[in-house]
Design a protein around this motif. Structure first.
Motif, PDB file in Angstrom:
ATOM      1  N   THR A 120       0.821  -1.208   0.000  1.00 28.31           N
ATOM      2  CA  THR A 120       0.000   0.000   0.000  1.00 28.31           C
ATOM      3  C   THR A 120       0.851   1.253   0.000  1.00 28.31           C
ATOM      4  N   ILE A 150       0.169   5.877  -7.161  1.00 29.98           N
ATOM      5  CA  ILE A 150      -1.072   6.543  -7.548  1.00 29.98           C
ATOM      6  C   ILE A 150      -0.839   8.048  -7.665  1.00 29.98           C
ATOM      7  N   LEU A 188      -8.287  14.393  -7.232  1.00 31.68           N
ATOM      8  CA  LEU A 188      -8.802  13.653  -6.073  1.00 31.68           C
ATOM      9  C   LEU A 188      -7.968  12.408  -5.814  1.00 31.68           C
ATOM     10  N   LEU A 189      -7.556  11.755  -6.899  1.00 31.74           N
ATOM     11  CA  LEU A 189      -6.709  10.567  -6.737  1.00 31.74           C
ATOM     12  C   LEU A 189      -5.360  10.929  -6.145  1.00 31.74           C
ATOM     13  N   ILE A 238      -6.029  11.023  -2.537  1.00 36.64           N
ATOM     14  CA  ILE A 238      -6.243   9.658  -2.043  1.00 36.64           C
ATOM     15  C   ILE A 238      -4.906   8.925  -1.928  1.00 36.64           C
ATOM     16  N   MET A 244      -3.374   7.261   1.409  1.00 46.61           N
ATOM     17  CA  MET A 244      -3.043   5.832   1.478  1.00 46.61           C
ATOM     18  C   MET A 244      -1.616   5.640   1.951  1.00 46.61           C
ATOM     19  N   LEU A 296      -1.379   6.555   5.720  1.00 48.82           N
ATOM     20  CA  LEU A 296      -2.001   5.577   6.596  1.00 48.82           C
ATOM     21  C   LEU A 296      -1.168   4.311   6.687  1.00 48.82           C
ATOM     22  N   MET A 318      -8.029  21.418   0.379  1.00 44.26           N
ATOM     23  CA  MET A 318      -8.659  22.725   0.221  1.00 44.26           C
ATOM     24  C   MET A 318      -8.183  23.366  -1.079  1.00 44.26           C
TER      25      MET A 318
END
Lengths: 175, 347
Positions: free
Chosen positions: B12, B19, B27-28, B31, B35, B38, B72
């Protein structure tokens, strides 16, 4: 009042965020999250996203916040800290609410507010008419597109959710 | 950590960065950053002591705040341009926010405070991943928006970073903090050239990653974390002593080693763009970096550091750590300078 409903809801949204950002005990913070979730649902509903707003209630409040509430109840202390318990939390709360109220009054009074980008008075928050959404609502079309064209996004979000669970378990394993 | 879980989490981390690097939708990008963040938290917390927990928490808080500012910015970009595609025509006022968010992720001054503390609190191999792999994703986004960044902001941050990386590392004896300040300084060099020639930034990143990988691997081979422990390397593994010497000189940017290539190219590009004071300042403050690398070299390879006599007679055990790819990495981090004329293919 209905024309200003989104503006009012946004203001109360920020105030509920302030209520848990001023760091009382998590039980009271959970209450702030509950209110914030409900108001968020209201804002989304006002823009025509009925499905997603109700999803907020169902999944966010009914799923995640319930789990949060139970885990907080397991880890609770005999005298949880409320907003008036000590001066620090109260001061943070009052500061946040005051800042939000001043911003709201400034937006209502002036026609144009330029902080990072231009707000046109309360124009962006005011719904004058619901708009012509054609035969299909945009929001339902967006959800349909997620599951048809946006397969990659579903894979990525599903994987991230799985990783979230695995990471939490690794972090709290603690041996 | 449980091996299958470790594999999934590393997967991950890698796919989060991939990614961010390969996507064309803002947006990706967000994300991918989340990822990555995290999944790297359990890697930072490999050892369950309070220091590692605190380091992981600090890392999480700063990176999450940076991701919020990034989000933002993405929404403001959507407001102004009406679309989500990753292009380079940004609203100039809003690109300040983007640069700030990515600078927080990279550890550029004035957002550098988390780098030494986080690097010190975690194990050596986690620090390796933190200082090398985690820089790829933010720098790739900066590469994509490099033509519309506010020059005042980015050059201020880069000069401050090189200065703070130099002066901050002077009083350190812990190797991980030294490498953290070295990372801050190198990030400063990279962002200095980004506006004028983003290709040189990629060159600097590549050579920096190779050198930092090698340095961390040599430290891990000996299990040393302090200067005093590193100074006993002549007794444990004499080969590493000479490798540390050459590697530290390469990190400091001395010719004829490959650490000189990025500095030379960057100064050349900056002077081609008619900036004179800036590369002078960068080169002079890089000397501070060189000072503490030389201090490491001196205590490791050039003198017998003070210790008691029992530490001068160690048993020589065979090292069981698998340092794969270490010899090619050492060669790449010291002997690439003769290949510098190949950079003409970039024109």
């Amino acid at each position: 009042m209905m024309t200003y409903i989104v503006f009012i809801l946004s203001t109360v949204f920020v105030v509920s965020f302030v209520s848990f950002s001023s760091k009382p005990s998590p039980i009271y913070g959970g209450f702030g999250l509950l209110v914030a979730g409900g108001i968020g649902c209201g804002i989304v509903l006002n823009f025509g996203g009925s499905f997603l707003g109700l999803m907020v209630f169902l999944i966010y409040l009914g799923g995640m916040l319930v789990v949060f509430g139970y885990t907080t109840a397991m880890a609770t202390e005999p005298y949880p800290e409320a907003w008036t318990s000590n001066k620090a939390v109260l001061a943070m709360f009052i500061t946040g609410v005051l800042a939000e109220l001043l911003t709201a009054c400034y937006i209502l009074k002036e026609d144009e507010v330029e902080v990072v980008f231009k707000f046109n008075g309360a124009g962006d928050w005011v719904i004058y008419d619901t708009g012509d959404s054609g035969f299909f609502s945009e929001e339902a079309m967006g959800i349909a597109a997620l599951y048809s064209y946006g397969t990659w996004l579903v894979v990525v979000t599903g994987w991230s959710l799985l990783i979230g669970v695995l990471v939490i378990m690794e972090v709290t394993r603690g041996n | 950590m449980n091996p299958p879980i470790f594999i999934i989490i590393m997967l991950t981390v890698i796919s989060g960065t991939m990614i961010v690097v390969t996507t064309s939708h803002w947006l990706l990008v967000w994300i991918g950053f989340e990822m990555n963040l995290l999944a790297i938290i359990p890697i930072l917390m490999k050892k369950y002591n309070p220091r590692a927990m605190e380091a992981a928490t600090k890392y999480f808080l700063t990176q999450a705040a940076a991701s919020m500012i990034l989000m933002m910015w993405i929404i403001i970009n959507l407001l102004h341009s009406g679309q989500w595609t990753v292009l380079k025509d940004l609203n100039p006022m809003a690109s300040i926010m983007m640069t700030t968010a990515l600078a927080m992720k990279l550890g550029l001054a004035p957002f550098h405070f988390w780098v030494p503390e986080v690097t010190q609190g975690i194990s050596m191999s986690s620090g390796l991943i933190l200082l090398t792999w985690q820089k790829i994703a933010p720098l790739s986004i900066l590469y994509q928006i490099s033509s519309t960044i506010n020059p005042n902001l980015i050059l201020t941050m880069s000069i401050l970073s090189v200065m703070i990386g130099g002066w901050g590392g002077l009083n350190q004896t812990q190797l991980r903090k030294i490498m953290a300040y070295s990372s801050i300084a190198h990030m400063g060099w990279m962002t200095a050239i980004m506006m004028y020639s983003p290709t040189m930034m990629i060159l600097n990143l590549t050579i920096y990653i190779i050198m930092t990988l090698t340095t961390f691997m040599l430290f891990m081979h000996n299990s040393t974390t302090t200067t005093a422990s590193l100074s006993q390397t002549w007794n444990k593994t004499p080969l590493i002593t000479s490798l540390i010497l050459v590697l530290m000189m390469s990190l400091g940017g001395l010719p004829p080693l490959s650490g000189f290539i990025p500095k030379w190219m960057i100064i050349q590009e900056l002077t081609k763009n008619e900036l004179i004071m800036m590369p002078t300042l960068l080169a002079m403050t890089a000397l501070l970096n060189l000072y503490f690398y030389m201090r490491l070299t001196y205590t490791t390879a050039l003198t017998m550091f003070p210790s008691n006599n029992s530490m001068k007679m160690k048993w020589r055990f065979e090292c069981t750590k698998k340092m794969t790819f270490l010899p090619p990495l050492v060669v790449m981090s010291t002997m690439l300078l003769p290949l510098a004329p190949m950079l003409s293919i970039l024109d």
